[in-house]
Design an enzyme around this catalytic site. Structure first.
Site, PDB file in Angstrom:
ATOM      1  N   ARG A 252       2.584   4.619  -1.104  1.00 35.42           N
ATOM      2  CA  ARG A 252       2.665   5.712  -1.823  1.00 35.42           C
ATOM      3  C   ARG A 252       3.974   6.048  -2.586  1.00 35.42           C
ATOM      4  O   ARG A 252       4.837   6.152  -1.838  1.00 35.42           O
ATOM      5  CB  ARG A 252       1.964   7.026  -1.018  1.00 35.42           C
ATOM      6  CG  ARG A 252       0.346   6.829  -0.670  1.00 35.42           C
ATOM      7  CD  ARG A 252       0.254   7.895   0.265  1.00 35.42           C
ATOM      8  NE  ARG A 252       1.147   7.706   1.461  1.00 35.42           N
ATOM      9  CZ  ARG A 252       1.115   8.550   2.397  1.00 35.42           C
ATOM     10  NH1 ARG A 252       0.531   9.906   2.360  1.00 35.42           N
ATOM     11  NH2 ARG A 252       1.960   8.286   3.245  1.00 35.42           N
ATOM     12  N   GLU A 253       3.758   6.518  -3.814  1.00 39.64           N
ATOM     13  CA  GLU A 253       5.210   6.908  -4.282  1.00 39.64           C
ATOM     14  C   GLU A 253       5.528   8.060  -3.601  1.00 39.64           C
ATOM     15  O   GLU A 253       4.735   9.006  -3.330  1.00 39.64           O
ATOM     16  CB  GLU A 253       5.001   7.234  -5.678  1.00 39.64           C
ATOM     17  CG  GLU A 253       5.086   5.730  -6.597  1.00 39.64           C
ATOM     18  CD  GLU A 253       5.111   6.114  -8.029  1.00 39.64           C
ATOM     19  OE1 GLU A 253       5.438   7.199  -8.790  1.00 39.64           O
ATOM     20  OE2 GLU A 253       4.648   5.155  -8.807  1.00 39.64           O
TER      21      GLU A 253
ATOM     22  N   LYS B 164       2.299  13.558  -9.382  1.00 40.79           N
ATOM     23  CA  LYS B 164       2.213  14.231  -7.826  1.00 40.79           C
ATOM     24  C   LYS B 164       3.509  14.535  -7.574  1.00 40.79           C
ATOM     25  O   LYS B 164       4.384  14.346  -8.262  1.00 40.79           O
ATOM     26  CB  LYS B 164       1.411  13.127  -6.979  1.00 40.79           C
ATOM     27  CG  LYS B 164       2.377  11.852  -6.557  1.00 40.79           C
ATOM     28  CD  LYS B 164       1.734  11.271  -5.394  1.00 40.79           C
ATOM     29  CE  LYS B 164       2.805  10.248  -4.881  1.00 40.79           C
ATOM     30  NZ  LYS B 164       2.405   9.595  -3.811  1.00 40.79           N
TER      31      LYS B 164
ATOM     32  N   CYS C  96      -1.007   3.138 -10.292  1.00 38.44           N
ATOM     33  CA  CYS C  96      -1.989   2.716  -9.449  1.00 38.44           C
ATOM     34  C   CYS C  96      -3.245   2.668  -9.683  1.00 38.44           C
ATOM     35  O   CYS C  96      -3.876   1.709 -10.331  1.00 38.44           O
ATOM     36  CB  CYS C  96      -1.383   2.474  -7.916  1.00 38.44           C
ATOM     37  SG  CYS C  96       0.099   1.788  -7.562  1.00 38.44           S
TER      38      CYS C  96
ATOM     39  N   PHE D 146       0.751  -1.128   0.128  1.00 36.68           N
ATOM     40  CA  PHE D 146      -0.134  -0.090   0.103  1.00 36.68           C
ATOM     41  C   PHE D 146       0.904   1.264   0.097  1.00 36.68           C
ATOM     42  O   PHE D 146       0.479   2.327   0.785  1.00 36.68           O
ATOM     43  CB  PHE D 146      -0.746  -0.032   1.200  1.00 36.68           C
ATOM     44  CG  PHE D 146      -1.795  -1.378   1.280  1.00 36.68           C
ATOM     45  CD1 PHE D 146      -2.881  -1.160   0.615  1.00 36.68           C
ATOM     46  CD2 PHE D 146      -1.289  -2.194   2.044  1.00 36.68           C
ATOM     47  CE1 PHE D 146      -3.732  -2.311   0.624  1.00 36.68           C
ATOM     48  CE2 PHE D 146      -2.270  -3.414   2.054  1.00 36.68           C
ATOM     49  CZ  PHE D 146      -3.328  -3.532   1.454  1.00 36.68           C
TER      50      PHE D 146
HETATM   51  C1  UDX Z   1      -1.490   4.964  -4.227  1.00 39.99           C
HETATM   52  C2  UDX Z   1      -2.015   4.603  -3.246  1.00 39.99           C
HETATM   53  O1  UDX Z   1      -2.127   5.691  -2.184  1.00 39.99           O
HETATM   54  C3  UDX Z   1      -1.189   3.375  -2.501  1.00 39.99           C
HETATM   55  O2  UDX Z   1      -1.677   2.952  -1.385  1.00 39.99           O
HETATM   56  C4  UDX Z   1      -1.106   2.295  -3.540  1.00 39.99           C
HETATM   57  O3  UDX Z   1      -0.475   1.232  -3.162  1.00 39.99           O
HETATM   58  C5  UDX Z   1      -0.454   2.899  -4.682  1.00 39.99           C
HETATM   59  O4  UDX Z   1      -1.309   3.894  -5.435  1.00 39.99           O
HETATM   60  P1  UDX Z   1       0.360   6.610  -5.230  1.00 39.99           P
HETATM   61  O5  UDX Z   1      -0.268   6.320  -6.727  1.00 39.99           O
HETATM   62  O6  UDX Z   1       1.716   6.594  -5.082  1.00 39.99           O
HETATM   63  O7  UDX Z   1      -0.331   5.540  -4.251  1.00 39.99           O
HETATM   64  O8  UDX Z   1      -0.251   8.006  -4.977  1.00 39.99           O
HETATM   65  P2  UDX Z   1      -1.344   8.947  -3.987  1.00 39.99           P
HETATM   66  O9  UDX Z   1      -0.697   9.637  -3.103  1.00 39.99           O
HETATM   67  O10 UDX Z   1      -2.177   7.800  -3.509  1.00 39.99           O
HETATM   68  O11 UDX Z   1      -2.011   9.725  -5.117  1.00 39.99           O
HETATM   69  C6  UDX Z   1      -2.608   8.949  -6.305  1.00 39.99           C
HETATM   70  C7  UDX Z   1      -3.220  10.259  -7.342  1.00 39.99           C
HETATM   71  O12 UDX Z   1      -4.203  10.559  -6.659  1.00 39.99           O
HETATM   72  C8  UDX Z   1      -2.256  11.347  -7.669  1.00 39.99           C
HETATM   73  O13 UDX Z   1      -2.230  11.623  -9.034  1.00 39.99           O
HETATM   74  C9  UDX Z   1      -2.740  12.421  -6.518  1.00 39.99           C
HETATM   75  O14 UDX Z   1      -2.675  13.605  -7.226  1.00 39.99           O
HETATM   76  C10 UDX Z   1      -4.256  12.201  -6.523  1.00 39.99           C
HETATM   77  N1  UDX Z   1      -4.961  12.771  -5.505  1.00 39.99           N
HETATM   78  C11 UDX Z   1      -4.902  12.041  -4.004  1.00 39.99           C
HETATM   79  C12 UDX Z   1      -6.006  13.864  -5.573  1.00 39.99           C
HETATM   80  O15 UDX Z   1      -6.113  14.098  -6.754  1.00 39.99           O
HETATM   81  N2  UDX Z   1      -6.430  13.937  -4.455  1.00 39.99           N
HETATM   82  C13 UDX Z   1      -6.129  13.507  -3.292  1.00 39.99           C
HETATM   83  O16 UDX Z   1      -6.849  14.081  -2.230  1.00 39.99           O
HETATM   84  C14 UDX Z   1      -5.355  12.583  -2.999  1.00 39.99           C
END
Ligand code: UDX
Length: 445
Positions: free
Chosen positions: A154-155, A320, A260, A152
């Site tokens: 997050r990058e 992100k 993801c 789980f």
């Molecule tokens: C995600 C999950 O959080 C992680 O648990 C899983 O295993 C892999 O996928 P990640 O893809 O690294 O991690 O990024 P994350 O921080 O979750 O953000 C994903 C996307 O959602 C980004 O593009 C971010 O900008 C967007 N986002 C996130 C929003 O637009 N609004 C938010 O409130 C949160």
């Protein structure tokens, strides 16, 4: 414990480094020779906070090794963790070729009893299928247990997330394997949740699909906020105080991207359709996300009216902040739309320029500072909420831009802060600031 991790991508590499850091002897294998060479020299092929430091430290301590020699690394190990990629196929389902190839290599190499863990995100039921596949192809008389152990991470904060995770999910039918894996992770001080393999596989998809749903939900609310004159940031805040809802993942923006959410949401729709379930809700989440990625350019068009020949500065390309990853980043679609409409696009990202070069339209000019991108521009689009953009003096926009109009896809600035400057400011789900400027001060239309 002796552990082999297969696949030196984000998940495999971070897992290997962190497991070695808590004292295990870890061998990490990958077929990519260049990557392994780089890692042997203590250089991380990915940008991940704190990773390279731990990598070098644990190599020096002799607890972390990198090799391309699959056969040897599978021979005398207690736990093999499979963390190879499962990229999406054309129809959205997960491509399991690397998983099967790894399983075959393992079956043809292991000579001791052990535990085989699948960490890659795989469709529900894959663990059982791989268990049978390995069993059928074994060349030695050994016993192995299978475990689904989704990640789980997050990058950008993957190292932190490994050490301080909310939960460790262990899906297995073997009590012995559950005990061994719990012991392997003990020093992370996180409660392990033990369940069966299919449930563990589903927990991963359901978690990502739920988070994506939160994002699409708040993005829809933001679109309504714009029409009724409400402020989505305050709405999200007000909602978040309810502990059943929480504040996390309610930031409205230009849609989710990354390696993801887009992949896993599409895969879950596919998994559902395979069992004749029409996952309507998740399909809508995906549709809303696709639409949301296009809205910012629509705002630019309706504000500037003609963007052909206009100098548009794009700040932020990664999906992100704190990562150089631009997989499925909204910036790609947005840059494509701008180019199609005839804009002169100048883009800057603190660390993703190099990765972006390979996927952005050739017409996009990449520059090495934000000032260079902003200088002489007719509009600025903020696509990633990097600290560098959030912390900057807003007067820079006024001084360098041809017409200071900002379209902020990530709500980086407090509205009160923006009001102090002569900037026309459009954000997501919040009132437009200084809109009068388009007729009085800067625009000749
Ligand atoms: C995600 C999950 O959080 C992680 O648990 C899983 O295993 C892999 O996928 P990640 O893809 O690294 O991690 O990024 P994350 O921080 O979750 O953000 C994903 C996307 O959602 C980004 O593009 C971010 O900008 C967007 N986002 C996130 C929003 O637009 N609004 C938010 O409130 C949160």
């Amino acid at each position: 414990m002796e552990i082999t991790v297969v696949g030196c991508g984000y998940v495999g590499l971070v897992t290997a480094v962190c497991l070695s850091h808590i004292g295990h002897k870890v061998t990490c294998v990958d077929i990519d020779k260049e990557k392994i060479n780089q890692l042997q020299n203590g250089l991380s092929p990915i940008y991940e906070t704190g990773l390279e430091e731990l990598l070098q430290k644990n190599i020096a301590l002799g607890r972390l090794h990198f090799t391309t020699n699959h056969k040897d690394s599978y021979k005398n190990t207690e736990v093999i963790i499979i963390a190879v990629g499962t990229p999406p196929k054309q129809d959205g389902s997960a491509n399991l070729d690397s998983i099967y190839q790894t399983a075959l290599d393992i079956a043809k190499s292991i000579v001791n009893d052990g535990i085989i863990v699948i960490k890659s995100t795989v469709p529900v039921g894959t663990n059982s299928k791989i268990q049978r596949y390995i069993q059928e192809n074994l060349i030695s008389n050994v016993h192995f247990d299978m475990v689904s152990n989704p990640e789980f991470l997050r990058e950008g904060s993957a190292v932190y997330d490994t050490f301080y995770s909310d939960r460790i999910v262990i899906g297995t039918n073997s009590e012995r394997a559950a005990r061994t894996l719990s012991a392997m992770y003990k020093k992370f001080n996180t409660q392990a949740f033990i369940t069966d393999p299919s449930t563990a596989e589903m927990i991963k998809y359901a978690s990502n699909a739920f988070l994506a749903t939160k994002i699409s939900f708040i993005n829809e609310i933001s679109n309504i906020c714009e029409k009724v004159g409400a402020n989505v940031e305050d709405v999200a805040n007000g909602m978040g105080f309810d502990k059943r809802i929480g504040h996390a993942f309610l930031n409205a923006g230009i849609g989710y991207g990354g390696s993801c959410f887009p992949k896993d949401t599409r895969a879950l729709v596919h998994i559902a359709s395979d069992v004749e379930h029409d996952f309507d809700l998740l399909k809508s989440v995906i549709n809303v996300n696709n639409k949301q990625q296009k809205l910012l350019v629509q705002k630019v068009v309706s504000t500037l009216q003609e963007i052909k020949g206009q100098h548009i500065a794009v700040l932020g390309l990664s999906f992100k902040p704190n990562t150089s990853d631009i997989r499925e980043a909204p910036s790609i679609k947005i840059a494509e739309q701008l180019i199609e409409l005839g804009a002169n696009v100048v883009a800057y990202d603190p660390i993703a320029n190099e990765n972006a070069k390979a996927v952005l339209p050739n017409e996009v000019r990449l520059v090495s500072t934000k000032e260079e991108a902003i200088n002489g521009s007719d509009a600025v689009l903020i696509l990633t909420e990097w600290e560098e953009f959030k912390d900057m003096d807003l007067q820079i926009y006024v001084e360098l831009m041809n017409k200071p109009i900002i379209f902020d896809g990530r709500n980086c600035y407090d509205l009160k802060r923006v009001k102090k400057h002569n900037i026309e400011y459009h954000s997501i789900g919040r009132p437009i600031i200084n809109a009068y400027m388009d007729t009085t001060l800067f625009l000749e239309r």
